[in-house]
Design a protein around this motif. Sequence first.
Motif, mmCIF file in Angstrom:
data_model
loop_
_atom_site.group_PDB
_atom_site.id
_atom_site.type_symbol
_atom_site.label_atom_id
_atom_site.label_comp_id
_atom_site.label_asym_id
_atom_site.label_seq_id
_atom_site.Cartn_x
_atom_site.Cartn_y
_atom_site.Cartn_z
ATOM 1 N N GLY A 1 0.816 -1.205 0.000
ATOM 2 C CA GLY A 1 0.000 0.000 0.000
ATOM 3 C C GLY A 1 0.846 1.249 0.000
ATOM 4 N N ASP A 2 0.265 2.351 0.495
ATOM 5 C CA ASP A 2 0.967 3.632 0.480
ATOM 6 C C ASP A 2 1.015 4.292 1.847
ATOM 7 N N GLY A 3 0.957 3.503 2.913
ATOM 8 C CA GLY A 3 1.006 4.043 4.260
ATOM 9 C C GLY A 3 2.343 4.692 4.578
ATOM 10 N N ASP A 4 2.322 5.649 5.507
ATOM 11 C CA ASP A 4 3.546 6.364 5.883
ATOM 12 C C ASP A 4 4.479 5.522 6.750
ATOM 13 N N VAL A 5 3.980 4.427 7.297
ATOM 14 C CA VAL A 5 4.800 3.567 8.160
ATOM 15 C C VAL A 5 4.986 2.185 7.558
ATOM 16 N N ASP A 6 3.953 1.679 6.897
ATOM 17 C CA ASP A 6 3.989 0.302 6.403
ATOM 18 C C ASP A 6 3.743 0.193 4.902
ATOM 19 N N GLY A 7 3.988 1.280 4.159
ATOM 20 C CA GLY A 7 3.748 1.289 2.726
ATOM 21 C C GLY A 7 4.789 0.521 1.935
ATOM 22 N N ALA A 8 4.447 0.244 0.683
ATOM 23 C CA ALA A 8 5.325 -0.546 -0.186
ATOM 24 C C ALA A 8 6.665 0.120 -0.425
ATOM 25 N N GLN A 9 6.748 1.438 -0.212
ATOM 26 C CA GLN A 9 8.022 2.134 -0.417
ATOM 27 C C GLN A 9 9.088 1.690 0.581
ATOM 28 N N PHE A 10 8.677 0.953 1.627
ATOM 29 C CA PHE A 10 9.632 0.477 2.634
ATOM 30 C C PHE A 10 9.977 -1.007 2.437
ATOM 31 N N THR A 11 9.655 -1.552 1.280
ATOM 32 C CA THR A 11 9.834 -2.990 1.039
ATOM 33 C C THR A 11 11.235 -3.482 1.358
ATOM 34 N N SER A 12 12.245 -2.684 1.080
ATOM 35 C CA SER A 12 13.627 -3.138 1.279
ATOM 36 C C SER A 12 14.048 -3.154 2.742
ATOM 37 N N ARG A 13 13.216 -2.603 3.606
ATOM 38 C CA ARG A 13 13.571 -2.552 5.021
ATOM 39 C C ARG A 13 13.149 -3.822 5.745
ATOM 40 N N VAL A 14 13.658 -3.978 6.948
ATOM 41 C CA VAL A 14 13.359 -5.169 7.741
ATOM 42 C C VAL A 14 11.856 -5.254 7.980
ATOM 43 N N SER A 15 11.297 -6.433 7.731
ATOM 44 C CA SER A 15 9.869 -6.670 7.918
ATOM 45 C C SER A 15 9.671 -7.927 8.745
ATOM 46 N N GLY A 16 8.401 -8.219 9.062
ATOM 47 C CA GLY A 16 8.099 -9.448 9.778
ATOM 48 C C GLY A 16 8.499 -10.680 9.001
ATOM 49 N N GLU A 17 8.309 -10.656 7.665
ATOM 50 C CA GLU A 17 8.699 -11.802 6.842
ATOM 51 C C GLU A 17 10.193 -12.057 6.915
ATOM 52 N N MET A 18 10.975 -10.982 6.892
ATOM 53 C CA MET A 18 12.423 -11.152 6.988
ATOM 54 C C MET A 18 12.800 -11.780 8.324
ATOM 55 N N ILE A 19 12.163 -11.341 9.391
ATOM 56 C CA ILE A 19 12.475 -11.856 10.728
ATOM 57 C C ILE A 19 12.197 -13.350 10.805
ATOM 58 N N TRP A 20 11.044 -13.770 10.293
ATOM 59 C CA TRP A 20 10.693 -15.188 10.333
ATOM 60 C C TRP A 20 11.617 -16.017 9.439
ATOM 61 N N ALA A 21 11.922 -15.502 8.265
ATOM 62 C CA ALA A 21 12.784 -16.243 7.340
ATOM 63 C C ALA A 21 14.184 -16.422 7.906
ATOM 64 N N LEU A 22 14.696 -15.402 8.585
ATOM 65 C CA LEU A 22 16.028 -15.508 9.177
ATOM 66 C C LEU A 22 16.031 -16.517 10.318
ATOM 67 N N ARG A 23 14.990 -16.511 11.142
ATOM 68 C CA ARG A 23 14.885 -17.521 12.194
ATOM 69 C C ARG A 23 14.946 -18.932 11.597
ATOM 70 N N ALA A 24 14.222 -19.120 10.502
ATOM 71 C CA ALA A 24 14.161 -20.440 9.880
ATOM 72 C C ALA A 24 15.521 -20.878 9.361
ATOM 73 N N ARG A 25 16.201 -19.999 8.638
ATOM 74 C CA ARG A 25 17.500 -20.354 8.064
ATOM 75 C C ARG A 25 18.517 -20.637 9.162
ATOM 76 N N MET A 26 18.506 -19.841 10.204
ATOM 77 C CA MET A 26 19.425 -20.074 11.315
ATOM 78 C C MET A 26 19.192 -21.433 11.958
ATOM 79 N N ALA A 27 17.923 -21.802 12.110
ATOM 80 C CA ALA A 27 17.601 -23.083 12.745
ATOM 81 C C ALA A 27 18.116 -24.250 11.923
ATOM 82 N N LEU A 28 17.969 -24.170 10.589
ATOM 83 C CA LEU A 28 18.452 -25.255 9.734
ATOM 84 C C LEU A 28 19.957 -25.420 9.876
ATOM 85 N N PHE A 29 20.689 -24.315 9.855
ATOM 86 C CA PHE A 29 22.140 -24.389 9.992
ATOM 87 C C PHE A 29 22.521 -24.947 11.361
#
Length: 564
Positions: free
Chosen positions: A209-237
């Motif tokens: 979307g176009d929100g000032d805090v959670d809009g698509a313009q912030f896609t490259s920043r840390v998000s909830g998906e990134m946090i979960w994906a990093l947890r997963a990769r760390m666990a596998l290693f």
Amino acid sequence: MKKLAIFCLGILFLTSACSDDFLEVVPSNNNTSDEVFRDITRAQRFLNPAYGGVRSQPWISLDTYTDNAVSYDGAKRAAVSGATAESSAVAGEWTRAIQRILHINEFFDKGFNVVYDAFDEDLAIALKQRIRGEAFGLRAYYKWILLKNFAGPSAQDPNIMLGIPVIDRLLTIEDANRVGRSNYLDSYNNILKDLDSAETYINTLRYAGDGDVDGAQFTSRVSGEMIWALRARMALFAASPAYVQITMDQAAQAIYEAINAIDGASIVPLQSFGDFNDVSNPDHLWRKGYSETNNLEVAHFPPSLFGRGECNPSQNLVDAFPDIYGFPIANPLSQYDPNNPYENRDLRFDRFVFHNGSDDFNNTTIETFVGGKDAHGGIRKQASRSGYYMKKFLSSKINLDTEATSGNRDFKMYPIFTREGLYLDFAEAAVEAYGVAGQGPGMAFSARDALQVIRDRAGIVQDDYMDIAVTNIDTYRELIRNERRIEYAFEGERYYDVRRWQLSSTELEQPIMGVKVLKNSDDSFDYSYWEIESRNFEQYMYYNPIPRTEVLKSQAIVQNFGWE
């Protein structure tokens, strides 16, 4: 007076994005530290250099240190004769990660000790919360980069698995050099703590979307998906044979939780590869900003497409692609024809590799046969050493044989974490934890379900081989590992996978093979195979060395076993 390590770091970082979202702002004569951090926009931009170490292009060259590829300009010393503590393929990751951790710690030290201007009090609070979460997430990411690259058994006691120096506060250079390495599990738990903190402050799973805090313009920043994906990769290693710090059941559970958080405990179909130019690809869980470029094409197109052809896929990798029905080419039921080796193959083969006869880019047919345009002695004397060129990540829309702007650029983005990566992580952990069924108690899907959508995207017809593979744990394990090899081709992950799996030195010393193609008078071709490079691997090489310069200047860093 002691000089803080942080203040000199700002000039070291340059970032790129699709907008000015990653412009850097640092204290200067005109802007004091308090002024920078009192302005929410300036505070956000002060954090931007920490994004500078997030990879914006695939780590293609790292595959040339594996059996996946060779470089067009000759053998890599560390691959052929062995790395040293002075020079390894990943040595630079140490300094880059440490520098950014220190920069983030300065942000924590200064960025939240002032009250932001209340131009919009609610917005300022929401932005401050998100930015704080970003800082925790980025610090976790760089700690992971250190752990992924440099964890290993202690040179002082090989029974102790060491992790990273945990630096969670602003330190002088002298004090930073006094921080030793924690053990692996403590390092792992410290990163999880940062990720938990990041999740506390970031309420956005995916920016849209176009929100000032959670809009698509912030896609490259840390998000909830990134946090979960990093947890997963760390666990596998952490559960892998090289480390064994948690169980595979714990890893499978952690990865399942990540998929549950992102996709609601369901396996969803994957987007097609296309030209790797979809800026809103839902399978990209975290990526850096994008731009319109032709850098990869200039570097990796074959000579007849006016590129340098720098990365040359090996015959070893080519042989890893199954036939159109999913059977390994050595299987008696395979449709593979050695006289027509590029026919009836998994569709990823044609999308990832330029081979003799490829003709789907710019109306050009690739000629790697002896005397052809893309062979040694053709358009350029220096061409593919293997008889193949990398095609993955390259756009068919780019034509380097034109001065026009149109056709010379395309959008480029490289995902750090992806949905298919999560599925591969789960499949590997679930099979090891739960056997061929690959499904734990209470789980809504199995390892096979996760693997199936990946093979579906590959265009595999019927996939009868899956029914055969799931009856034997060794066959199934090899299938999953092979899928991982294909999906991560030219991204550098195989360098880590073969080490954490602790494949035998016999496997890791297999020679790198290429193809020699001869064109007959009737326009048919003959194929023969030859050794391009040897490989050297010693047992201690499962773990990378800490750069010797870092060990020498530190008063506390212990080297990994075998690299003293």
